[in-house]
Design a protein around this motif. Sequence first.
Motif, mmCIF file in Angstrom:
data_model
loop_
_atom_site.group_PDB
_atom_site.id
_atom_site.type_symbol
_atom_site.label_atom_id
_atom_site.label_comp_id
_atom_site.label_asym_id
_atom_site.label_seq_id
_atom_site.Cartn_x
_atom_site.Cartn_y
_atom_site.Cartn_z
ATOM 1 N N TYR A 145 0.808 -1.218 0.000
ATOM 2 C CA TYR A 145 0.000 0.000 0.000
ATOM 3 C C TYR A 145 0.846 1.276 0.000
ATOM 4 C CZ TYR A 145 -3.804 -3.238 0.637
ATOM 5 O OH TYR A 145 -4.698 -4.266 0.453
ATOM 6 N N HIS A 146 2.158 1.122 -0.183
ATOM 7 C CA HIS A 146 3.005 2.293 -0.386
ATOM 8 C C HIS A 146 2.742 2.867 -1.776
ATOM 9 C CE1 HIS A 146 6.599 4.841 -0.449
ATOM 10 N NE2 HIS A 146 6.868 4.339 -1.653
ATOM 11 N N LYS A 147 2.496 4.133 -1.848
ATOM 12 C CA LYS A 147 2.243 4.773 -3.139
ATOM 13 C C LYS A 147 3.589 5.078 -3.806
ATOM 14 C CE LYS A 147 -2.157 4.684 -2.570
ATOM 15 N NZ LYS A 147 -2.965 3.686 -3.331
ATOM 16 N N GLY A 148 3.799 4.526 -4.956
ATOM 17 C CA GLY A 148 5.067 4.690 -5.653
ATOM 18 C C GLY A 148 5.776 3.361 -5.786
ATOM 19 N N VAL A 149 7.034 3.406 -6.221
ATOM 20 C CA VAL A 149 7.784 2.157 -6.395
ATOM 21 C C VAL A 149 7.919 1.466 -5.048
ATOM 22 C CG1 VAL A 149 9.042 2.982 -8.428
ATOM 23 C CG2 VAL A 149 9.982 3.375 -6.147
ATOM 24 N N PRO A 150 7.874 0.121 -5.018
ATOM 25 C CA PRO A 150 7.847 -0.584 -3.736
ATOM 26 C C PRO A 150 9.195 -0.710 -3.047
ATOM 27 C CG PRO A 150 7.661 -2.138 -5.547
ATOM 28 C CD PRO A 150 7.602 -0.781 -6.157
ATOM 29 N N ASN A 151 10.285 -0.412 -3.761
ATOM 30 C CA ASN A 151 11.595 -0.602 -3.149
ATOM 31 C C ASN A 151 12.629 0.296 -3.817
ATOM 32 O OD1 ASN A 151 11.510 -2.153 -5.602
ATOM 33 N ND2 ASN A 151 13.331 -3.243 -4.943
ATOM 34 N N THR A 152 13.733 0.491 -3.113
ATOM 35 C CA THR A 152 14.904 1.107 -3.728
ATOM 36 C C THR A 152 15.837 -0.014 -4.169
ATOM 37 O OG1 THR A 152 16.091 1.263 -1.630
ATOM 38 C CG2 THR A 152 14.723 3.134 -2.256
ATOM 39 N N ASN A 153 16.667 0.262 -5.148
ATOM 40 C CA ASN A 153 17.478 -0.806 -5.714
ATOM 41 C C ASN A 153 18.777 -0.198 -6.233
ATOM 42 O OD1 ASN A 153 18.347 -3.002 -7.624
ATOM 43 N ND2 ASN A 153 16.426 -3.881 -6.882
ATOM 44 N N PHE A 154 19.813 -0.240 -5.395
ATOM 45 C CA PHE A 154 21.095 0.353 -5.768
ATOM 46 C C PHE A 154 22.136 -0.755 -5.955
ATOM 47 C CE2 PHE A 154 18.935 3.706 -3.296
ATOM 48 C CZ PHE A 154 18.919 4.703 -4.264
ATOM 49 N N ILE A 155 22.798 -0.727 -7.094
ATOM 50 C CA ILE A 155 23.780 -1.752 -7.423
ATOM 51 C C ILE A 155 24.946 -1.706 -6.430
ATOM 52 C CG2 ILE A 155 25.377 -2.564 -9.204
ATOM 53 C CD1 ILE A 155 22.400 -2.993 -9.806
ATOM 54 N N THR A 156 25.441 -2.882 -6.070
ATOM 55 C CA THR A 156 26.586 -2.998 -5.175
ATOM 56 C C THR A 156 27.774 -3.579 -5.941
ATOM 57 O OG1 THR A 156 25.945 -5.232 -4.508
ATOM 58 C CG2 THR A 156 25.104 -3.418 -3.181
ATOM 59 N N PRO A 157 28.987 -3.358 -5.436
ATOM 60 C CA PRO A 157 30.128 -4.066 -6.023
ATOM 61 C C PRO A 157 29.907 -5.574 -5.853
ATOM 62 C CG PRO A 157 30.869 -2.350 -4.523
ATOM 63 C CD PRO A 157 29.397 -2.479 -4.323
ATOM 64 N N ALA A 158 30.113 -6.313 -6.891
ATOM 65 C CA ALA A 158 29.869 -7.757 -6.803
ATOM 66 C C ALA A 158 31.084 -8.492 -7.366
ATOM 67 C CB ALA A 158 28.602 -8.137 -7.575
ATOM 68 N N PRO A 159 31.738 -9.291 -6.532
ATOM 69 C CA PRO A 159 31.384 -9.593 -5.148
ATOM 70 C C PRO A 159 32.061 -8.635 -4.151
ATOM 71 C CG PRO A 159 33.139 -11.043 -5.874
ATOM 72 C CD PRO A 159 32.821 -10.156 -7.044
ATOM 73 N N TYR A 160 31.350 -8.305 -3.076
ATOM 74 C CA TYR A 160 31.940 -7.561 -1.968
ATOM 75 C C TYR A 160 32.123 -8.508 -0.787
ATOM 76 C CZ TYR A 160 27.127 -7.300 -0.123
ATOM 77 O OH TYR A 160 25.873 -7.608 0.337
ATOM 78 N N GLY A 161 33.124 -8.245 0.037
ATOM 79 C CA GLY A 161 33.448 -9.156 1.122
ATOM 80 C C GLY A 161 32.609 -8.933 2.365
ATOM 81 N N ILE A 162 32.357 -10.027 3.079
ATOM 82 C CA ILE A 162 31.656 -9.999 4.369
ATOM 83 C C ILE A 162 32.617 -10.527 5.431
ATOM 84 C CG2 ILE A 162 29.734 -10.949 5.714
ATOM 85 C CD1 ILE A 162 28.171 -11.125 3.069
ATOM 86 N N PRO A 163 32.871 -9.751 6.496
ATOM 87 C CA PRO A 163 33.872 -10.163 7.485
ATOM 88 C C PRO A 163 33.326 -11.161 8.497
ATOM 89 C CG PRO A 163 33.003 -8.011 8.072
ATOM 90 C CD PRO A 163 32.360 -8.393 6.767
ATOM 91 N N TYR A 164 34.221 -11.973 9.007
ATOM 92 C CA TYR A 164 33.877 -12.965 10.027
ATOM 93 C C TYR A 164 33.301 -12.312 11.278
ATOM 94 C CZ TYR A 164 34.869 -16.373 13.756
ATOM 95 O OH TYR A 164 34.783 -17.196 14.846
ATOM 96 N N ARG A 165 33.764 -11.116 11.609
ATOM 97 C CA ARG A 165 33.364 -10.487 12.875
ATOM 98 C C ARG A 165 31.884 -10.141 12.956
ATOM 99 N NH1 ARG A 165 36.997 -5.630 12.408
ATOM 100 N NH2 ARG A 165 36.990 -6.381 10.241
ATOM 101 N N VAL A 166 31.141 -10.194 11.858
ATOM 102 C CA VAL A 166 29.701 -9.917 11.916
ATOM 103 C C VAL A 166 28.905 -11.193 12.183
ATOM 104 C CG1 VAL A 166 30.009 -8.003 10.312
ATOM 105 C CG2 VAL A 166 29.204 -10.212 9.419
ATOM 106 N N LEU A 167 29.600 -12.310 12.430
ATOM 107 C CA LEU A 167 28.933 -13.606 12.542
ATOM 108 C C LEU A 167 28.988 -14.203 13.945
ATOM 109 C CD1 LEU A 167 30.195 -15.289 9.227
ATOM 110 C CD2 LEU A 167 28.137 -13.913 9.580
ATOM 111 N N TYR A 168 29.405 -13.424 14.940
ATOM 112 C CA TYR A 168 29.375 -13.940 16.311
ATOM 113 C C TYR A 168 29.085 -12.795 17.275
ATOM 114 C CZ TYR A 168 34.280 -12.353 16.471
ATOM 115 O OH TYR A 168 35.439 -11.604 16.405
ATOM 116 N N SER A 169 28.564 -13.164 18.434
ATOM 117 C CA SER A 169 27.984 -12.204 19.370
ATOM 118 C C SER A 169 29.034 -11.346 20.064
ATOM 119 C CB SER A 169 27.157 -12.952 20.414
ATOM 120 O OG SER A 169 26.682 -12.072 21.416
ATOM 121 N N GLN A 170 28.636 -10.122 20.309
ATOM 122 C CA GLN A 170 29.488 -9.181 21.032
ATOM 123 C C GLN A 170 29.549 -9.489 22.519
ATOM 124 O OE1 GLN A 170 28.201 -4.994 21.972
ATOM 125 N NE2 GLN A 170 29.641 -4.471 20.333
ATOM 126 N N ASN A 171 28.521 -10.138 23.062
ATOM 127 C CA ASN A 171 28.502 -10.330 24.515
ATOM 128 C C ASN A 171 28.253 -11.761 24.977
ATOM 129 O OD1 ASN A 171 25.697 -9.851 23.633
ATOM 130 N ND2 ASN A 171 25.199 -9.959 25.815
#
Length: 593
Positions: free
Chosen positions: A333-359
């Motif tokens: 029910y959003h009036k207008g395009v339903p999403n934004t879509n911006f190209i990313t560098p492909a492939p971009y790296g994902i670090p290990y540190r985002v995959l385990y808990s801080q606490n």
Amino acid sequence: MLEHKKLKADFCVVGGGIAGICAAVAAARSGLSVVLMHERPVLGGNASSEIRMWICGAQGEHNRETGILEEIMLENLYRNPTKNWYLWDTVLYEFVKREPSITLLLNCTCLDAQTQKGTYAHGRTARITAISGYQMTTQLFYDVEADFFADCSGDSILAPLTGARFVAGREAKTKFNEHTDTPKDDAYTMGNSCLIQGRETERPVSFRAPGWAAALQREDFEHRTPDLYNEGENFWYLELGGTRDTISDAEDIAGDLIPLALGTWNYIKNSGEYPAENWELEFMGFLPGKRESRRYVGEYMLTQRDISGDTRFPDVVAYGGWPLDDHFPDGFYHKGVPNTNFITPAPYGIPYRVLYSQNIDNLFFAGRNISATHLAMSSTRVMATCGLMGQAVGTAAYLSYTYKESPHDVYQNHMAQLQQLLMEADCFLPHQQRKISAACQNKIPLNGSAQLHNGQDRPNRIYHTDTCGISVKTHRPVSYVFSEPCFITAVHIVFDSDLERLTVADTPVERTHATRANVLLSSPVMRMPQTLCRKFTLRIKGDGGEQSDMTVDENRKRAYHVPINRNVTRLDLILEENWGGTENTPLFSFDFY
């Protein structure tokens, strides 16, 4: 009083979607005992027959995700050439059940966790000792003790149960200096979807909507144009709930999505706007597929700036490449395009540190719930990317268990080993190259070349060189011959599974996806990649003259890492047939350690 059944494992994974499957299988193949707890009767999460969102990943030439996920995709091409959703379920089920050290708990909802508070290394303040789940089919409670846990549930169920830090909603533009128009932090997210699918028939099929179906008009479909003859039409825009809580309000959101789905089908069938006379409703989801809810706080938080700037992380363990695909909270029910879509560098790296808990000392996570901002998550959330992160987590759990160290200790002490293990398991890592033994690098294989042992396991456009792989004549052995016995730990072989799938199907959408949305009378029957080796023999000659052969017929795998662990005088790789029936077969790598 209902019975409690106790289980003990080295590693426990909550959530059997694509991330959870890859985490569990990776850990089991490394030698860990694993419990995989999943609350649904079928595996796959959003990719299952219950929800039916197809698996997306990094866009761009040769960027297809490999490792365990590519094994699954190739097996699906072999077993399921018409892309039947129920056969797809069985492929996922088999990949888990074939691992003897995985205990699979289906229909089992995680509902509690036990933690031990304390002062742990690197500022952690608690450790999970066990979790509990209720299996509705058996009316049993399962209490699972483990050394390490991974939350691949999407909804981060272990966060409220353990006190693990998490965030939800959208960050203000000023918080991470991201390219967003959000003026201040809010609780809005992307919404949920109940998808529909149609099947074309050879006769007219009528449809009568119930009175409670949503009454929709042409203006409701502005910027959303249903087209059953477009193979890319999967009705993803039937989305609601981003202005509510996609977890606690999930049933109320479903109560709005189901009438919306039926109303959409009614409009397609009966408005006269579409050529839909011969179409019937093949599927309608009653279980909403979620895009976003809680996200964990890890050692690092990935941002849109990291993605758009292609930050080169020294601890890269996975990659993405889907656009920054952020859906507006009002959804349909959003009036207008339903999403934004911006190209990313492909492939971009994902670090290990985002995959385990801080606490939490022993908590991993993988999937759409990783430590990332809302805007970064709009790219990393797609399931092929989640599968890579899952395999990274399962492999890291093996190292944590082996060294009796925390996930953060793996980051500090064993990153090179983690990356090497992932690459040996056919996971491509941006700006990293698989390391080859010096003994192998100093030998040129007969009927081969040094291009077979340079650690480059993909087409040369990825590595920006012209030295990746060779074409091998059928039945002509590629051989390593040693003047003196050489101790070989393992042999590594990588074939060409046609990552662009140009030899598999004729249209881009059919080439890209393992499953199908709408079924046309003209929908193709899929085939195996014609470049992939179909039959091969690895022949090993020992220092005593003994010979052993490993022959694989009907091969459906891209990569093999074969343990040897003995003295060898000769290695022969004989490619006997490919799926295209041609005289020559592409071979990326044949090396040894």
